[in-house]
Scaffold this motif. Structure first.
Motif, mmCIF file in Angstrom:
data_model
loop_
_atom_site.group_PDB
_atom_site.id
_atom_site.type_symbol
_atom_site.label_atom_id
_atom_site.label_comp_id
_atom_site.label_asym_id
_atom_site.label_seq_id
_atom_site.Cartn_x
_atom_site.Cartn_y
_atom_site.Cartn_z
ATOM 1 N N CYS A 285 -21.456 -1.305 -17.730
ATOM 2 C CA CYS A 285 -21.095 -1.175 -16.323
ATOM 3 C C CYS A 285 -21.980 -0.212 -15.568
ATOM 4 C CB CYS A 285 -19.647 -0.777 -16.094
ATOM 5 S SG CYS A 285 -18.629 -2.199 -15.877
ATOM 6 N N HIS B 125 -15.948 -6.720 -9.976
ATOM 7 C CA HIS B 125 -15.532 -5.382 -9.548
ATOM 8 C C HIS B 125 -16.689 -4.587 -8.959
ATOM 9 C CE1 HIS B 125 -16.693 -4.767 -13.809
ATOM 10 N NE2 HIS B 125 -17.069 -3.565 -13.438
ATOM 11 N N HIS C 128 -18.792 -2.242 -9.426
ATOM 12 C CA HIS C 128 -19.860 -1.511 -10.093
ATOM 13 C C HIS C 128 -21.147 -2.263 -9.791
ATOM 14 C CE1 HIS C 128 -17.092 0.721 -13.120
ATOM 15 N NE2 HIS C 128 -17.341 1.451 -12.050
ATOM 16 N N HIS D 239 -22.687 -5.695 -10.983
ATOM 17 C CA HIS D 239 -21.878 -6.918 -10.971
ATOM 18 C C HIS D 239 -22.068 -7.739 -9.701
ATOM 19 C CE1 HIS D 239 -19.547 -6.159 -14.689
ATOM 20 N NE2 HIS D 239 -19.977 -4.933 -14.442
ATOM 21 N N HIS E 254 -9.841 -0.984 -14.539
ATOM 22 C CA HIS E 254 -11.209 -0.482 -14.771
ATOM 23 C C HIS E 254 -11.705 0.202 -13.487
ATOM 24 C CE1 HIS E 254 -15.274 -0.372 -16.346
ATOM 25 N NE2 HIS E 254 -15.722 -1.128 -15.379
ATOM 26 N N ASP F 61 -17.967 -6.586 -20.826
ATOM 27 C CA ASP F 61 -19.243 -6.439 -20.128
ATOM 28 C C ASP F 61 -20.441 -6.728 -21.014
ATOM 29 O OD1 ASP F 61 -18.330 -5.934 -17.670
ATOM 30 O OD2 ASP F 61 -18.948 -3.839 -17.582
HETATM 31 ZN ZN LIG Z 1 -17.603 -1.813 -14.570
#
Ligand SMILES: [Zn+2]
Length: 317
Positions: free
Chosen positions: A24, A100, A102, A105, A175, A236
């Motif tokens: 991430c 999400h 981060h 992504h 998360h 991930d």
């Molecule tokens: Zn993440």
């Protein structure tokens, strides 16, 4: 962006760890050269493929008319993702789902949506992208309009794509606070949005981005409610986890929460809690070389989440 910055961010939450890979976190921040990363494509069946590299892995669903893509890594990976998709399908990308907030992504959203793809995400993710935010002490500037989600939702949503039923669920404060769990019902695959540990390691919740221990447990319970004994759960990075691994992760987190809460109730400080080694019997399974979340790290994360310690990075809202 080199490791010292990451070390700062991690230490800020009381975590000192040997760092070599953090799922991430954009691999550039780990000193990894994107140009050297290869995408490994794994056929998960029923039109679903895992595109794996080193963190922030993507999934695609190939239908007769187009491709649905989950997560777009960073901008530098856009061409590689396109090339990997082209080996499986010549159809255009019709739908992108960002799991999400981060940065690894959604970074190639604009390039991969250029052909007209809809971009789907949780309401909070679009807000963060539009305003810019901070995660892992890394300032993420506002996204270009072409990169922003075009379809957002609050709690749940169902897409019907290529004969597949694609269910989206938002687990609050797991998360992060912008997670989307994606369930491909026919293919029996779930994308965990970072709520299980990459490569079989301890899960990580990013309290600086609104994540929490309690929310991660709720997210894992939700995935268990969707799973049977043949479900593949995509983290991930690494091979998809089994339902058994998901169940073990959930049980480990629930047990750890109870242990740490008891120690907090006894008045122990964070360091005193760590010294009791409440993860001692879990570490053999959940600590892996290259995974920064050690047993002590996990204990500190649990302690700080239960105590509501101010997170390392406060996202701009
Ligand atoms: Zn993440």
């Amino acid at each position: 962006m080199k490791l010292p910055l990451l070390a700062w961010a991690v230490t800020r939450v009381g975590v000192a760890a040997a760092l070599s890979a953090l799922s991430c976190l954009p691999v550039a921040a780990q000193g990894v050269d994107y140009s050297k990363l290869d995408i490994k494509t794994t056929d998960l069946g029923r039109g679903v493929y895992l595109l794996g590299w080193q963190g922030g892995d993507s999934l695609i669903l190939v239908g007769d008319d187009g491709v649905l893509l989950i997560d777009t890594s960073v901008a530098a990976m856009g061409d590689k993702i396109n090339a990997a998709i082209a080996k499986v399908s010549t159809k255009p990308i019709k739908v992108i789902i960002n799991t999400h907030a981060h940065a690894d992504h959604f970074g190639a959203n604009a390039a991969l949506a250029k052909g007209g793809a809809a971009i789907v995400a949780h309401d909070t993710l679009r807000e963060r992208m539009a305003k810019g935010f901070t995660a892992f002490n890394q300032a993420i500037p506002p996204s270009a309009p072409a990169a922003l989600p075009t379809v957002t939702y609050a709690d749940a949503m169902t897409l019907h794509f290529g004969g597949e039923t694609v269910q989206l669920f938002h687990p609050p404060n797991a998360h992060t606070d912008s997670d989307t769990l994606v369930h491909f019902k026919r293919a029996n695959v779930i994308h965990a949005s970072g709520t299980i540990g990459g490569a079989g390691g301890y899960p990580f919740f990013d309290m600086g981005s609104g994540g929490s221990l309690a929310g991660t447990i709720v997210a894992e319970d939700k995935m268990l409610s969707l799973a049977d004994d043949r479900t593949r759960i995509v983290a991930d990075e690494g091979d998809p986890a089994s339902t058994e691994t998901l169940k073990a992760s959930r049980d480990m987190l629930v047990t750890l929460r109870a242990r740490v809460k008891k120690l907090i109730d006894e008045g122990k400080t964070e360091d005193e809690v760590v010294a009791t080694k409440p993860t001692r019997d879990f570490d053999a399974r959940w600590v892996h070389p290259g995974n920064f979340v050690t047993g002590d790290t996990m204990t500190r994360l649990a302690y700080e989440s239960l105590k509501g310690v101010t997170p390392a990075t406060t996202p701009r809202r």
